[in-house]
Design an enzyme around this catalytic site. Structure first.
Site, PDB file in Angstrom:
ATOM      1  N   ASP A 188      -1.839   6.492   1.144  1.00  0.00           N
ATOM      2  CA  ASP A 188      -1.635   5.741  -0.094  1.00  0.00           C
ATOM      3  C   ASP A 188      -1.940   4.257   0.042  1.00  0.00           C
ATOM      4  O   ASP A 188      -1.744   3.484  -0.895  1.00  0.00           O
ATOM      5  CB  ASP A 188      -0.217   5.949  -0.643  1.00  0.00           C
ATOM      6  N   HIS A 203       3.793   2.477   2.660  1.00  0.00           N
ATOM      7  CA  HIS A 203       5.215   2.148   2.657  1.00  0.00           C
ATOM      8  C   HIS A 203       5.764   2.222   4.081  1.00  0.00           C
ATOM      9  O   HIS A 203       5.393   3.109   4.850  1.00  0.00           O
ATOM     10  CB  HIS A 203       6.005   3.129   1.782  1.00  0.00           C
ATOM     11  N   ASP A 247       1.110   4.729   6.587  1.00  0.00           N
ATOM     12  CA  ASP A 247       1.382   4.840   5.161  1.00  0.00           C
ATOM     13  C   ASP A 247       1.504   3.437   4.554  1.00  0.00           C
ATOM     14  O   ASP A 247       1.832   2.475   5.252  1.00  0.00           O
ATOM     15  CB  ASP A 247       2.696   5.610   4.981  1.00  0.00           C
ATOM     16  N   HIS A 278      10.619   8.498   4.812  1.00  0.00           N
ATOM     17  CA  HIS A 278      11.666   7.683   4.178  1.00  0.00           C
ATOM     18  C   HIS A 278      13.074   8.263   4.372  1.00  0.00           C
ATOM     19  O   HIS A 278      14.055   7.581   4.076  1.00  0.00           O
ATOM     20  CB  HIS A 278      11.410   7.520   2.684  1.00  0.00           C
TER      21      HIS A 278
END
Length: 311
Positions: free
Chosen positions: A248, A169, A167, A130
């Site tokens: 995740d 995200h 991931d 990120h």
């Protein structure tokens, strides 16, 4: 020669954003416990991660940004947690851990390209995908996978590197850093709409962005990834594959709403191995990103590493 190198350091656990924070030191401890329980510790070659120097980090982030993070890290040495964004903070051990996380990927790249090992997994934290060029966010300070990719290109003179991010995200930071750099193909699958809602539709033939609806399970994930990633990667022919390995998207994870299981991580690891065998001399470096249900994280990482251990 053992196939998989395992890059980690106990100091990655001294980064602590508070006992209620999901990105906790226990993530690495749990992975280690699961590896030992499943007997995989005997099959991997362990390396102590080494911290990145400023030159490595400044390939992906401007010097001013590095200096800002260093300043916050220095102020946090007193013992206070200092917020970097709404869900990211630095404490006394954070700068040391962040430098180790950024350095481990480059170190793994060195060993894989030298042929000492065929594949690598970096069990480090904080995560990185990120972190944009000049913005820390989403538990991330430096973009570890981007730093490793640019090390492969600038130091080892590779011409084409692929980053595969599974991931839950989107790897917005990785897309931000490489949006104008066609030497790096970024393939990112992610729940959408969902955090961080940034760079999820950035244009570019070298950016393969695969949104997946909340509630989707393994068959949906597999179909979308195969359809989007495979043809793009076969056209690109990467000389090295890096993985932003977030776990995740597991159905037990509290931070996402996808429903993957361990077999789905075995499947995508096998897919990546097949691509690497075709184009990249089997060279893979995987770097830990998310995964916040501790037991599911440990099981999923073991499935990922066990699959990398086999030809």
């Amino acid at each position: 020669m053992k196939h998989v190198g395992y890059f980690t350091h106990s100091d990655c656990m001294i980064h602590d954003m508070g006992h209620m924070h999901p990105e906790s030191p226990m993530r690495l401890r749990t992975i280690d416990i699961h590896l030992q329980k499943q007997g995989l510790s005997l099959d991997i070659t362990r390396f102590d991660a080494k911290p990145a120097n400023p030159e490595l980090i400044e390939r992906a982030h401007p010097r001013q940004y590095l200096q800002e993070i260093e300043k916050i890290g220095a102020d946090a040495i007193t013992g206070d947690l200092i917020p970097v964004d709404s869900d990211t903070a630095m404490g006394p051990g954070s700068m040391r851990a962040a430098l180790l996380a950024a350095g481990a990927g480059c170190q793994a790249v060195n060993h894989v390209i030298a042929g000492d090992i065929r594949r690598a997994f970096c069990a480090t934290r904080p995560p990185g995908h990120h972190a944009e060029k000049s913005l820390a966010m989403g538990f991330c300070l430096f973009n570890n996978v981007a730093i490793a990719a640019l090390h492969a290109i600038d130091h080892h003179r590779l011409k084409r590197v692929a980053i595969i991010d599974f991931d839950v995200h989107n790897g917005n930071g990785t897309v931000d850093i490489f949006k104008d750099d066609e030497r790096v193909m970024v393939c990112s699958s992610f729940q959408h709409p969902f955090y961080p809602n940034r760079h999820f539709n950035t244009p570019g033939d070298h950016l393969v962005l695969t949104p997946i609806n909340a509630g989707s399970d393994g068959p949906v994930f597999r179909k979308k990834v195969e359809k989007d990633f495979l043809p793009a990667l076969d056209r690109f022919k990467p000389e090295l594959i890096l993985i932003s390995a977030g776990f995740d998207a597991h159905k037990e994870d509290p931070l996402g709403d996808l429903n993957l299981i361990e077999d789905d991580y075995r499947w995508i690891t096998t897919l990546i191995k097949d691509i690497a065998d075709r184009h990249s001399q089997s060279r893979i470096v995987s770097i830990l990103e998310g995964g916040y249900h501790l037991d599911a994280l440990g099981r999923s990482v073991c499935a990922h590493i066990e699959t990398m251990l086999h030809d």
